[in-house]
Write a protein that holds these residues in place. Structure first.
Motif, mmCIF file in Angstrom:
data_model
loop_
_atom_site.group_PDB
_atom_site.id
_atom_site.type_symbol
_atom_site.label_atom_id
_atom_site.label_comp_id
_atom_site.label_asym_id
_atom_site.label_seq_id
_atom_site.Cartn_x
_atom_site.Cartn_y
_atom_site.Cartn_z
ATOM 1 N N UNK A 91 -12.527 -22.377 23.774
ATOM 2 C CA UNK A 91 -11.975 -21.178 22.979
ATOM 3 C C UNK A 91 -10.306 -20.925 23.513
ATOM 4 N N UNK A 92 -9.436 -21.565 22.762
ATOM 5 C CA UNK A 92 -8.161 -21.692 23.453
ATOM 6 C C UNK A 92 -7.317 -20.103 23.365
ATOM 7 N N UNK A 93 -8.061 -19.122 22.528
ATOM 8 C CA UNK A 93 -7.563 -17.827 22.408
ATOM 9 C C UNK A 93 -7.848 -17.227 23.719
ATOM 10 N N UNK A 94 -9.011 -17.452 24.256
ATOM 11 C CA UNK A 94 -9.753 -16.840 25.367
ATOM 12 C C UNK A 94 -9.010 -17.367 26.441
ATOM 13 N N UNK A 95 -8.674 -18.605 26.442
ATOM 14 C CA UNK A 95 -8.019 -19.276 27.692
ATOM 15 C C UNK A 95 -6.491 -18.814 27.919
ATOM 16 N N UNK A 96 -6.121 -18.651 26.874
ATOM 17 C CA UNK A 96 -4.743 -17.964 26.641
ATOM 18 C C UNK A 96 -4.472 -16.586 27.295
ATOM 19 N N UNK A 97 -5.561 -15.808 26.810
ATOM 20 C CA UNK A 97 -5.826 -14.276 27.510
ATOM 21 C C UNK A 97 -5.858 -14.574 29.024
ATOM 22 N N UNK A 98 -6.707 -15.372 29.559
ATOM 23 C CA UNK A 98 -6.902 -15.665 31.086
ATOM 24 C C UNK A 98 -5.665 -15.913 31.575
ATOM 25 N N UNK A 99 -4.916 -16.803 30.845
ATOM 26 C CA UNK A 99 -3.600 -17.178 31.623
ATOM 27 C C UNK A 99 -2.332 -16.129 31.441
ATOM 28 N N UNK A 100 -2.587 -15.216 30.737
ATOM 29 C CA UNK A 100 -1.675 -14.170 30.431
ATOM 30 C C UNK A 100 -1.953 -13.173 31.649
ATOM 31 N N UNK A 101 -3.163 -13.013 31.753
ATOM 32 C CA UNK A 101 -3.710 -12.183 32.899
ATOM 33 C C UNK A 101 -3.317 -12.583 34.286
ATOM 34 N N UNK A 102 -3.435 -13.986 34.735
ATOM 35 C CA UNK A 102 -3.149 -14.503 35.887
ATOM 36 C C UNK A 102 -1.608 -14.509 36.046
ATOM 37 N N UNK A 103 -0.819 -14.923 34.989
ATOM 38 C CA UNK A 103 0.529 -14.939 35.039
ATOM 39 C C UNK A 103 1.124 -13.289 35.488
ATOM 40 N N UNK A 104 0.602 -12.331 35.006
ATOM 41 C CA UNK A 104 1.038 -11.249 35.197
ATOM 42 C C UNK A 104 0.870 -10.753 36.644
ATOM 43 N N UNK A 105 -0.259 -11.294 37.211
ATOM 44 C CA UNK A 105 -0.271 -11.166 38.927
ATOM 45 C C UNK A 105 0.082 -12.076 39.760
ATOM 46 N N UNK A 106 1.013 -13.010 38.973
ATOM 47 C CA UNK A 106 1.629 -14.152 39.945
ATOM 48 C C UNK A 106 0.645 -15.058 40.579
ATOM 49 N N UNK A 107 -0.577 -15.490 40.152
ATOM 50 C CA UNK A 107 -1.521 -15.950 40.437
ATOM 51 C C UNK A 107 -1.653 -17.592 39.956
ATOM 52 N N UNK A 108 -1.336 -18.490 40.565
ATOM 53 C CA UNK A 108 -1.108 -19.804 40.029
ATOM 54 C C UNK A 108 -2.661 -20.375 39.411
ATOM 55 N N UNK A 109 -2.712 -20.867 38.401
ATOM 56 C CA UNK A 109 -3.740 -21.509 37.601
ATOM 57 C C UNK A 109 -3.737 -23.015 37.235
ATOM 58 N N UNK A 110 -5.183 -23.352 37.591
ATOM 59 C CA UNK A 110 -5.449 -24.762 37.489
ATOM 60 C C UNK A 110 -6.416 -24.727 36.490
ATOM 61 N N UNK A 111 -5.987 -25.232 35.259
ATOM 62 C CA UNK A 111 -6.992 -25.611 34.206
ATOM 63 C C UNK A 111 -7.852 -26.584 34.226
ATOM 64 N N UNK A 112 -9.064 -26.384 34.298
ATOM 65 C CA UNK A 112 -10.235 -27.692 34.612
ATOM 66 C C UNK A 112 -10.776 -28.004 33.318
ATOM 67 N N UNK A 113 -10.758 -28.884 32.598
ATOM 68 C CA UNK A 113 -11.730 -29.232 31.330
ATOM 69 C C UNK A 113 -12.746 -30.129 32.017
ATOM 70 N N UNK A 114 -13.932 -29.801 31.476
ATOM 71 C CA UNK A 114 -15.194 -30.554 31.939
ATOM 72 C C UNK A 114 -15.865 -31.342 30.561
ATOM 73 N N UNK A 115 -16.525 -32.108 31.013
ATOM 74 C CA UNK A 115 -17.433 -32.917 29.850
ATOM 75 C C UNK A 115 -16.532 -34.007 29.301
#
Length: 292
Positions: A91-115
Motif C-alpha cells: 500500500x504505497x499511500x500508507x508507505x508515503x504517509x509513514x515517510x512524511x512522518x519520518x521526514x518531519x522528524x528528520x529520522x532517516x528511513x530504510x525502505x525494506x521490501x520482503x518476499x
C-alpha cells in the motif's frame, strides 16, 4: 550506572545496562514534579538498589536527540519500514504517509521490501523507479530464503532502529532473525512484573548487540498526519526540491499552478506519478481537515 530504558509499564521502567542485564527501576518523584515522563529509548543514569533482585532507581534522564509520539520512543537513529513486494501488494499511500512522518522528524528511513522470492522481478524494478529518485535507501529481502538479512543486520548495527510496517509482511521473521532472544527478554520482564500477561502493546526496545537496539511496532493499517499545514506538505517529499526552482511562483504548492517544475518533472517521468498522486491525496486531506 548508565543504561537505556527498554520498556515501561505501570510506573516501572526496565533499564538495560548495555551488556546483558535488565534492572526494574522506579523514577524519582522529581520527574513528576517537573512534568517529565521517562520514555522508552531514554538514556539514563540509575542507581542499583539490589543487584541480586535487579532493582534500582532512575536518577537522571540524559538529553534526548529526538522523540516520537507514535510509537512513544526517544533517541531513534533510523526507521526501517517493511512492506511485501507482493502477497500482499504494498500500500504505497500508507508507505508515503509513514515517510512524511519520518521526514518531519528528520529520522532517516530504510525502505525494506520482503518476499522477493515471490516476485518475478518486475515489481522490484517498479519500486526502485518510484523510491530511488526520492533518495531513500531501498533494501530487498526474503525471510523465506534468508536473502538480504545479513545486510539488513549491518544496516542497523550500532543504532536504535524502529521497525514498522503493516501486518503480514514478515516483521516478526525479521525480528526473530536479528534478535533470536527477543522472546526471552520479554519473558524476563514479564517475570519481574508478576502481574499476568498484558494484552496492551507497549513500546519496547530489544537489545540486539553492543550499541544496537530495535523496536518492533504493532502492525498499522492507517496513518493520519496531524498538525501539518497543507502548504508545508511539499517540503516532506524530498524529490520535489530539485525541480522547484523551475516553478513560476515562489512557494509553489505544485497543485493547480500552470507553470510548475514539479508537475513538469512528473510528466517527464523524473518524479514518480505514484508519489505525486499520493501527494495530491494527502494535500487534499490536510486541506479538508483544516476546513473543519
Amino acid at each position: 550506572m548508565k543504561g537505556k530504558i527498554i520498556k515501561g509499564i505501570a510506573g516501572f521502567y526496565y533499564v538495560h545496562d548495555g551488556r546483558s542485564k535488565i534492572y526494574e527501576c522506579k523514577a524519582k518523584g522529581v520527574f513528576r514534579n517537573r512534568n517529565i515522563k521517562p520514555l522508552v529509548g531514554d538514556d539514563v543514569e540509575f542507581m542499583v538498589l539490589d543487584e541480586k533482585e535487579g532493582t534500582g532507581n532512575i536518577d537522571a534522564i540524559l538529553p534526548r536527540k529526538n522523540k516520537l509520539i507514535r510509537p512513544a520512543v526517544s533517541n531513534v537513529d533510523q526507521a526501517v519500514v517493511v512492506f511485501a513486494v507482493t502477497e500482499p501488494l504494498p500500500n504505497l499511500n500508507l508507505l508515503d504517509r509513514f515517510l512524511v512522518m519520518m521526514e518531519r522528524q528528520e529520522i532517516p528511513v530504510i525502505i525494506c521490501f520482503n518476499k522477493i522470492d515471490l516476485s518475478g522481478g518486475k515489481e522490484i524494478e517498479e519500486l526502485r523507479a518510484i523510491y530511488g529518485p526520492a533518495g531513500y535507501t531501498l533494501h530487498f529481502i526474503s525471510t523465506y530464503e534468508a536473502a538480504g538479512l545479513e545486510k539488513l543486520h549491518e544496516l542497523i548495527a550500532g543504532k536504535t532502529t524502529v521497525l514498522a510496517g503493516p501486518s503480514g509482511v514478515g516483521k516478526s521473521s525479521i525480528t526473530n532473525f536479528l534478535q533470536p532472544e527477543a522472546r526471552m527478554e520479554t519473558g524476563v520482564v514479564s517475570e519481574k512484573i508478576k502481574r499476568g500477561k498484558h494484552t496492551t502493546r507497549h513500546s519496547e526496545l530489544f537489545f540486539v548487540e553492543n550499541g544496537t537496539y530495535m523496536m518492533d511496532t504493532p502492525g498499522f493499517s492507517s496513518m493520519y498526519i496531524e498538525d501539518l499545514e497543507p502548504n508545508e506538505l511539499k517540503d516532506y517529499f524530498p524529490e520535489f526540491s530539485e525541480y522547484e526552482e523551475e516553478c513560476r511562483f515562489l512557494g509553489c504548492i505544485h497543485v493547480g499552478e500552470k507553470v510548475c517544475g514539479v508537475k513538469t518533472a512528473v510528466a517527464d517521468g523524473k518524479i514518480s506519478r505514484s508519489r505525486y498522486d499520493n501527494y495530491l491525496l494527502l494535500y487534499q486531506e490536510l486541506k479538508d481537515k483544516r476546513r473543519y
